[in-house]
Scaffold this active site. Structure first.
Site, PDB file in Angstrom:
ATOM      1  CB  THR A 134      10.703 -10.392  46.755  1.00 33.42           C
ATOM      2  OG1 THR A 134      11.667  -9.488  46.257  1.00 33.42           O
ATOM      3  CG2 THR A 134      10.397 -11.402  45.648  1.00 33.42           C
ATOM      4  CG  ASP A 135      11.640  -5.141  45.959  1.00 30.29           C
ATOM      5  OD1 ASP A 135      12.237  -6.233  45.922  1.00 30.29           O
ATOM      6  OD2 ASP A 135      12.185  -4.073  46.322  1.00 30.29           O
ATOM      7  CD  GLU A 136      15.197  -9.492  44.112  1.00 31.87           C
ATOM      8  OE1 GLU A 136      15.613 -10.119  43.132  1.00 31.87           O
ATOM      9  OE2 GLU A 136      15.803  -9.427  45.191  1.00 31.87           O
ATOM     10  CE1 TYR A 160      13.665 -15.164  46.334  1.00 29.91           C
ATOM     11  CE2 TYR A 160      14.172 -12.974  45.469  1.00 29.91           C
ATOM     12  CZ  TYR A 160      13.612 -13.779  46.456  1.00 29.91           C
ATOM     13  OH  TYR A 160      12.998 -13.198  47.538  1.00 29.91           O
ATOM     14  CE  LYS A 164       9.001 -15.140  47.455  1.00 28.54           C
ATOM     15  NZ  LYS A 164       8.658 -15.926  48.667  1.00 28.54           N
TER      16      LYS A 164
HETATM   17  P1  NAD Z   1      15.939 -16.959  54.390  1.00 26.69           P
HETATM   18  O1  NAD Z   1      16.620 -17.627  53.253  1.00 26.69           O
HETATM   19  O2  NAD Z   1      16.766 -16.309  55.450  1.00 26.69           O
HETATM   20  O3  NAD Z   1      14.962 -17.990  55.124  1.00 26.69           O
HETATM   21  C1  NAD Z   1      14.193 -18.941  54.445  1.00 26.69           C
HETATM   22  C2  NAD Z   1      13.807 -20.028  55.440  1.00 26.69           C
HETATM   23  O4  NAD Z   1      12.960 -20.966  54.755  1.00 26.69           O
HETATM   24  C3  NAD Z   1      15.000 -20.803  55.987  1.00 26.69           C
HETATM   25  O5  NAD Z   1      14.876 -20.937  57.382  1.00 26.69           O
HETATM   26  C4  NAD Z   1      14.899 -22.170  55.294  1.00 26.69           C
HETATM   27  O6  NAD Z   1      15.393 -23.226  56.096  1.00 26.69           O
HETATM   28  C5  NAD Z   1      13.394 -22.274  55.095  1.00 26.69           C
HETATM   29  N1  NAD Z   1      13.039 -23.159  53.981  1.00 26.69           N
HETATM   30  C6  NAD Z   1      13.578 -23.207  52.747  1.00 26.69           C
HETATM   31  N2  NAD Z   1      12.991 -24.165  52.011  1.00 26.69           N
HETATM   32  C7  NAD Z   1      12.033 -24.722  52.800  1.00 26.69           C
HETATM   33  C8  NAD Z   1      11.080 -25.754  52.592  1.00 26.69           C
HETATM   34  N3  NAD Z   1      11.002 -26.408  51.428  1.00 26.69           N
HETATM   35  N4  NAD Z   1      10.247 -26.070  53.614  1.00 26.69           N
HETATM   36  C9  NAD Z   1      10.324 -25.415  54.810  1.00 26.69           C
HETATM   37  N5  NAD Z   1      11.231 -24.440  55.053  1.00 26.69           N
HETATM   38  C10 NAD Z   1      12.071 -24.091  54.057  1.00 26.69           C
HETATM   39  O7  NAD Z   1      14.960 -15.921  53.716  1.00 26.69           O
HETATM   40  P2  NAD Z   1      14.422 -14.523  54.273  1.00 26.69           P
HETATM   41  O8  NAD Z   1      15.346 -13.454  53.848  1.00 26.69           O
HETATM   42  O9  NAD Z   1      14.052 -14.668  55.692  1.00 26.69           O
HETATM   43  O10 NAD Z   1      13.106 -14.380  53.392  1.00 26.69           O
HETATM   44  C11 NAD Z   1      11.862 -14.919  53.825  1.00 26.69           C
HETATM   45  C12 NAD Z   1      10.827 -14.673  52.765  1.00 26.69           C
HETATM   46  O11 NAD Z   1      10.719 -13.282  52.521  1.00 26.69           O
HETATM   47  C13 NAD Z   1      11.185 -15.305  51.411  1.00 26.69           C
HETATM   48  O12 NAD Z   1      10.020 -15.830  50.852  1.00 26.69           O
HETATM   49  C14 NAD Z   1      11.704 -14.158  50.584  1.00 26.69           C
HETATM   50  O13 NAD Z   1      11.405 -14.350  49.232  1.00 26.69           O
HETATM   51  C15 NAD Z   1      10.920 -13.004  51.155  1.00 26.69           C
HETATM   52  N6  NAD Z   1      11.590 -11.678  51.086  1.00 26.69           N
HETATM   53  C16 NAD Z   1      12.858 -11.510  51.548  1.00 26.69           C
HETATM   54  C17 NAD Z   1      13.428 -10.242  51.513  1.00 26.69           C
HETATM   55  C18 NAD Z   1      14.820  -9.983  52.033  1.00 26.69           C
HETATM   56  O14 NAD Z   1      15.346  -8.884  51.843  1.00 26.69           O
HETATM   57  N7  NAD Z   1      15.457 -10.916  52.720  1.00 26.69           N
HETATM   58  C19 NAD Z   1      12.705  -9.163  50.998  1.00 26.69           C
HETATM   59  C20 NAD Z   1      11.406  -9.396  50.537  1.00 26.69           C
HETATM   60  C21 NAD Z   1      10.853 -10.648  50.599  1.00 26.69           C
END
Ligand code: NAD
Length: 354
Positions: A134-136, A160, A164
């Site tokens: 993430t950008d955070e 969070y 990350k």
């Molecule tokens: P999300 O919370 O919708 O999905 C996370 C998934 O990971 C879920 O399906 C959950 O069941 C699974 N999970 C959690 N803990 C687990 C574990 N211990 N073992 C296996 N599976 C596990 O998140 P998202 O929004 O889809 O984000 C996905 C990734 O992208 C994350 O790493 C997040 O940091 C990163 N990200 C998200 C955004 C955003 O805007 N949503 C932006 C940049 C980066």
């Protein structure tokens, strides 16, 4: 056909990525997800009958399980989405974030390191581990500050973001120390289909539909850089296929928006789609709530590197992507009901980007 181990593929971005990757017959997806409150098999319904998608209910912290999967499925690439991802939850209970995002990342990397050491020839040369971040991790920008580049120092402000950042550092170290071919992607706020309705855009759509107060943190002036999830998935695919090992790629939509403006745009779309609604104008539902502690003011990504090196560009503008997203949530109220039924109790009202 190549095999990709996707972790966290029942969540928002991992689900979209798995759905996007399987048609075309180029990739088989082995999808490992712990199905926390944020992961749902309903999201993977489009893949139910697809022989090129295999779902495994399991945890990245379970090194023995991951090792078995690696031996059994011999993936060409691994893309790690598995994480606790909601900033508000990290403020309320940071332990879960350290457990999955830091310890889980370590267990996963250890299993992958062992697997990589068994590879040879073209399989080893083509292997890639993509860590989605993430950008955070870069902290908060002032109004006139330059956008984040891959060289911006890390300065995470929430549990969070710190968890990350730690996972990014581990990924980087496994490349540097063990030669694991790693890419890290740092992306801005995503929006689009299948996002769990605790996050800003789907929550506001649900609230507007029901005529409930639409909560906005603080003064609503926090700025986020929005990217349509399908554009993010395409960027990750390019990094997986062509990214230079050991490199980080920043990914962003070039669409900086104040939260307040996002809310107003959603209201305007809802007014247009529901001219007879008793809640019209939906703007009257906007309600300011107490700000999130330590709320970062502005994030903005400079995506010049991935544009230049891999030829990636977002294809969706924010207004067009937002309209599609509102329409998707209105057309998929059953999905919203299914994923919110058991686990989500709406603990916190206020929302920001993610
Ligand atoms: P999300 O919370 O919708 O999905 C996370 C998934 O990971 C879920 O399906 C959950 O069941 C699974 N999970 C959690 N803990 C687990 C574990 N211990 N073992 C296996 N599976 C596990 O998140 P998202 O929004 O889809 O984000 C996905 C990734 O992208 C994350 O790493 C997040 O940091 C990163 N990200 C998200 C955004 C955003 O805007 N949503 C932006 C940049 C980066």
């Amino acid at each position: 056909m190549k095999t990709v181990l996707v972790t966290g593929g029942a969540g928002f971005i991992g689900g979209n990525f798995s759905i996007a990757l399987t048609p075309g017959g180029q990739y088989r997806v082995v999808n490992l997800d712990a199905l926390t409150y944020a992961g749902h098999l309903e999201t993977l319904k489009p893949l139910e009958k697809n022989p090129n998608h295999i779902f495994i209910h399991g945890d990245i912290r379970d090194r023995a399980l991951v090792k078995t999967l690696l031996t059994e499925h011999a993936p060409d690439h691994i893309v790690n989405f598995a994480a606790e991802s909601h900033v508000d939850r990290s403020i309320d209970s940071p332990g879960d974030f350290i457990s999955t995002n830091v310890n889980g990342m370590f267990e996963l990397l250890e299993a992958v390191r062992g697997y990589y050491s068994t590879l040879s020839g073209a399989k080893r040369d083509g292997f890639k581990f993509v860590h989605v971040s993430t950008d955070e991790v870069y902290g908060s920008l002032g109004p006139g500050d330059e956008r984040f580049t891959e060289k911006t120092p890390y300065a995470p402000n929430s549990p969070y973001a710190a968890s990350k950042a730690a996972s990014d550092h581990l990924a980087r170290a496994y490349h540097h120390t063990y030669g694991l071919p790693v890419n890290i992607t740092n992306c801005s706020n995503n929006y689009g289909p299948y996002q769990f309705p605790e996050k800003l855009i789907p929550l506001l759509i649900s609230k507007a539909r029901r005529g409930e107060p639409m909560p906005v943190y603080g003064d609503g002036q926090n700025v986020r850089d929005w990217l349509y999830v399908k554009d993010h998935c395409e960027a990750i695919r390019l990094v997986m296929e062509k990214g230079r090992a050991g490199e980080t790629y920043n990914i962003g939509g070039g669409a900086e928006m104040k939260n307040m403006d996002v809310v107003k745009m959603i209201c305007a779309i809802m007014d247009e789609l529901f001219p007879q609604s008793p809640h019209r104008p939906h703007e009257k539902l906007i309600t300011f709530v107490q700000d999130r502690p330590g709320h970062d003011r502005r994030y903005a990504i400079n995506a010049g590197k991935i544009e230049k090196e891999l030829g990636w560009r977002p294809s969706e503008t924010f207004p067009a992507g937002l309209r599609k997203t509102v329409q998707w949530y209105l057309d998929n109220e059953e999905w919203v009901a299914a994923v919110t039924r058991e686990t989500y109790k709406g603990e916190r009202l206020g929302v920001s980007g993610k």
